[in-house]
Design a protein around this motif. Structure first.
Motif, PDB file in Angstrom:
ATOM      1  N   CYS A 197     -37.308 -18.384 -17.995  1.00  0.00           N
ATOM      2  CA  CYS A 197     -37.464 -18.491 -19.450  1.00  0.00           C
ATOM      3  C   CYS A 197     -38.754 -17.819 -19.910  1.00  0.00           C
ATOM      4  N   VAL A 198     -39.821 -18.006 -19.140  1.00  0.00           N
ATOM      5  CA  VAL A 198     -41.100 -17.369 -19.469  1.00  0.00           C
ATOM      6  C   VAL A 198     -40.975 -15.845 -19.398  1.00  0.00           C
ATOM      7  N   LYS A 199     -40.174 -15.354 -18.463  1.00  0.00           N
ATOM      8  CA  LYS A 199     -39.949 -13.911 -18.366  1.00  0.00           C
ATOM      9  C   LYS A 199     -39.387 -13.367 -19.675  1.00  0.00           C
ATOM     10  N   GLY A 200     -38.490 -14.123 -20.295  1.00  0.00           N
ATOM     11  CA  GLY A 200     -37.953 -13.699 -21.581  1.00  0.00           C
ATOM     12  C   GLY A 200     -39.024 -13.636 -22.651  1.00  0.00           C
ATOM     13  N   VAL A 201     -39.929 -14.620 -22.659  1.00  0.00           N
ATOM     14  CA  VAL A 201     -41.039 -14.605 -23.616  1.00  0.00           C
ATOM     15  C   VAL A 201     -41.954 -13.418 -23.333  1.00  0.00           C
ATOM     16  N   ASP A 202     -42.202 -13.153 -22.063  1.00  0.00           N
ATOM     17  CA  ASP A 202     -43.037 -12.018 -21.674  1.00  0.00           C
ATOM     18  C   ASP A 202     -42.448 -10.710 -22.196  1.00  0.00           C
ATOM     19  N   GLU A 203     -41.144 -10.560 -22.056  1.00  0.00           N
ATOM     20  CA  GLU A 203     -40.488  -9.359 -22.572  1.00  0.00           C
ATOM     21  C   GLU A 203     -40.593  -9.289 -24.092  1.00  0.00           C
ATOM     22  N   SER A 204     -40.501 -10.434 -24.742  1.00  0.00           N
ATOM     23  CA  SER A 204     -40.630 -10.484 -26.199  1.00  0.00           C
ATOM     24  C   SER A 204     -41.998  -9.990 -26.644  1.00  0.00           C
ATOM     25  N   VAL A 205     -43.044 -10.504 -25.992  1.00  0.00           N
ATOM     26  CA  VAL A 205     -44.397 -10.069 -26.329  1.00  0.00           C
ATOM     27  C   VAL A 205     -44.528  -8.561 -26.120  1.00  0.00           C
ATOM     28  N   GLY A 206     -43.961  -8.075 -25.031  1.00  0.00           N
ATOM     29  CA  GLY A 206     -44.018  -6.644 -24.754  1.00  0.00           C
ATOM     30  C   GLY A 206     -43.342  -5.812 -25.835  1.00  0.00           C
ATOM     31  N   ARG A 207     -42.193  -6.271 -26.300  1.00  0.00           N
ATOM     32  CA  ARG A 207     -41.478  -5.541 -27.357  1.00  0.00           C
ATOM     33  C   ARG A 207     -42.290  -5.511 -28.653  1.00  0.00           C
ATOM     34  N   LEU A 208     -42.885  -6.646 -28.995  1.00  0.00           N
ATOM     35  CA  LEU A 208     -43.682  -6.707 -30.220  1.00  0.00           C
ATOM     36  C   LEU A 208     -44.921  -5.820 -30.116  1.00  0.00           C
ATOM     37  N   MET A 209     -45.587  -5.870 -28.970  1.00  0.00           N
ATOM     38  CA  MET A 209     -46.786  -5.056 -28.791  1.00  0.00           C
ATOM     39  C   MET A 209     -46.446  -3.564 -28.792  1.00  0.00           C
TER      40      MET A 209
END
Length: 408
Positions: A197-209
């Motif tokens: 689940c954290v991996k999904g959040v990590d990818e989200s942050v990456g997309r936003l950045m």
């Protein structure tokens, strides 16, 4: 994304929120127009919405504030289908306190419902097979929301989900694990799903950045990453949160402020989420109302060294309730932590420098009498400062006895 308040957002030009805790798969979202189901994984959907708003916002030349708030990694841990096999070939290290029996803690630590061993549900929490005398209704802390979310999946999603766990579940049945071996199996399933689940959040942050970079907004946009509290990942044998111990009291706070906050710098002052709103207001050039209880972090983010607080106040109010964590309040300094479980009239004192895992309760030791007296005085000062007038009475012996039955 996640809002989890009884009221709808106020003062926002646009909002799309999850009702309550929301669901991981095909969740409903509330908007000013009403409620609507959107198919997909919640973390991806919230990120898509945030990016869509960024790319298409009106008055794009004006300053903005965007809050992208995820359900993940909240219980029940349901990662995106693409992450189901992540970490399958890895054994995640166990915390050294996975089999903690709380021998030196006050009694509330031994009478809760948040143990990986006795309370983390093999079916509802971990999507495993009903082994070892599984009871579908044991305890008041059972959470069936994830299991119900399976019924909301599309046939293709559900088939992929079941396939992701079927081989491991079948092996568990064949192996017939019990005792510590079974606890270790549960821990691995739990921590893998959590990290997925954290991996999904990590990818989200990456997309936003990445969007901030590609759009040219990176150089003049402040990015703040945080959470609502810490979480037990097998520490002390637990999952969930609630306690004043550091694993749940601490929370992440990472700030990127181009041209102001030095990259890679670390500040160790005692800050808290009470400070966030004041920080946002000062950054926006708005006067902080006098009745707000936190402090703006702007001076710290600028690398300044203002006179700062020496202690933090904590109060947990919900008992009896989910996970059966007793009501308690306390004070944390950079060195010590004093906790009072007031309904049971029990205290704990920890030296965080010598005992960062909070395993050795020093309360009542003559050597620490002066330290305890000072902390108690400051604790009362903080209760007064924050106008905490809640009832902290010791409960009658018969009431206490009712909640001291072994809940395993």
């Amino acid at each position: 994304g996640k809002w989890h308040l009884s009221s709808d957002p106020q003062g926002f030009d646009h909002w799309q929120i999850l009702p309550g805790q929301g669901q991981y798969y095909n969740p409903d979202f509330k908007t000013v127009e009403g409620r609507k189901r959107i198919d997909g994984h919640c973390t991806d959907l919230v990120t898509d919405m945030a990016l869509d708003w960024l790319k298409n916002r009106e008055d794009s030349d004006k300053p903005f504030m965007l809050m992208c708030q995820h359900k993940a990694p909240h219980r029940t841990w349901m990662p995106a289908l693409r992450h189901l096999s992540l970490y399958n070939d890895s054994k995640i290290p166990e915390p050294p306190t996975l089999f903690d029996r709380w021998k030196d803690n006050a009694s509330p630590a031994r009478h809760q419902e948040m143990e990986v061993d006795g309370h983390l549900n093999i079916v509802y929490d971990l999507f495993g097979p009903p082994v070892n005398g599984w009871d579908p209704n044991k305890g008041r802390s059972v959470d069936k929301s994830g299991f119900r979310n399976l019924m909301k999946m599309t046939p293709a999603q559900l088939a992929a989900w079941k396939a992701g766990f079927s081989d491991q579940n079948a092996k568990l049945v064949r192996d017939g694990l019990t005792g510590k071996k079974f606890v270790r199996w549960k821990y691995q399933r739990y921590i893998r799903n959590y990290l997925r689940c954290v991996k999904g959040v990590d990818e989200s942050v990456g997309r936003l950045m990445e969007y901030l970079k590609s759009s040219g907004l990176e150089k003049n946009t402040i990015v703040i990453y945080s959470s609502d509290q810490g979480f037990y990942l097998g520490d002390h044998g637990w999952y969930d949160k609630r306690w004043m111990y550091d694993e749940s009291m601490k929370m992440p706070l990472i700030v990127r402020w181009p041209g102001v906050t030095r990259p890679g710098s670390i500040n160790t002052e005692l800050v808290q989420n009470l400070d966030y709103a004041e920080t946002f207001l000062e950054v926006a050039g708005v006067k902080v109302p006098d009745d707000m209880q936190g402090r703006s972090l702007v001076p710290l983010l600028k690398g300044e060294s203002p006179r700062w607080r020496d202690s933090l106040y904590y109060h947990y109010f919900e008992f009896p309730s989910y996970h059966m964590v007793a009501k308690h309040y306390g004070i944390r300094t950079s060195r010590y932590k004093l906790i009072r479980f007031y309904q049971f009239d029990e205290w704990e004192l920890y030296d965080l420098k010598k005992d960062p895992d909070e395993l050795k309760n020093l309360y009542g030791k003559p050597k620490y009498a002066d330290t305890i007296a000072e902390l108690k005085q400051e604790l009362e000062n903080l209760r007064t400062r924050y106008r905490d007038n809640s009832d902290v009475s010791v409960m009658p012996a018969e009431w206490q006895k009712k909640y001291r039955v072994d809940r395993n």
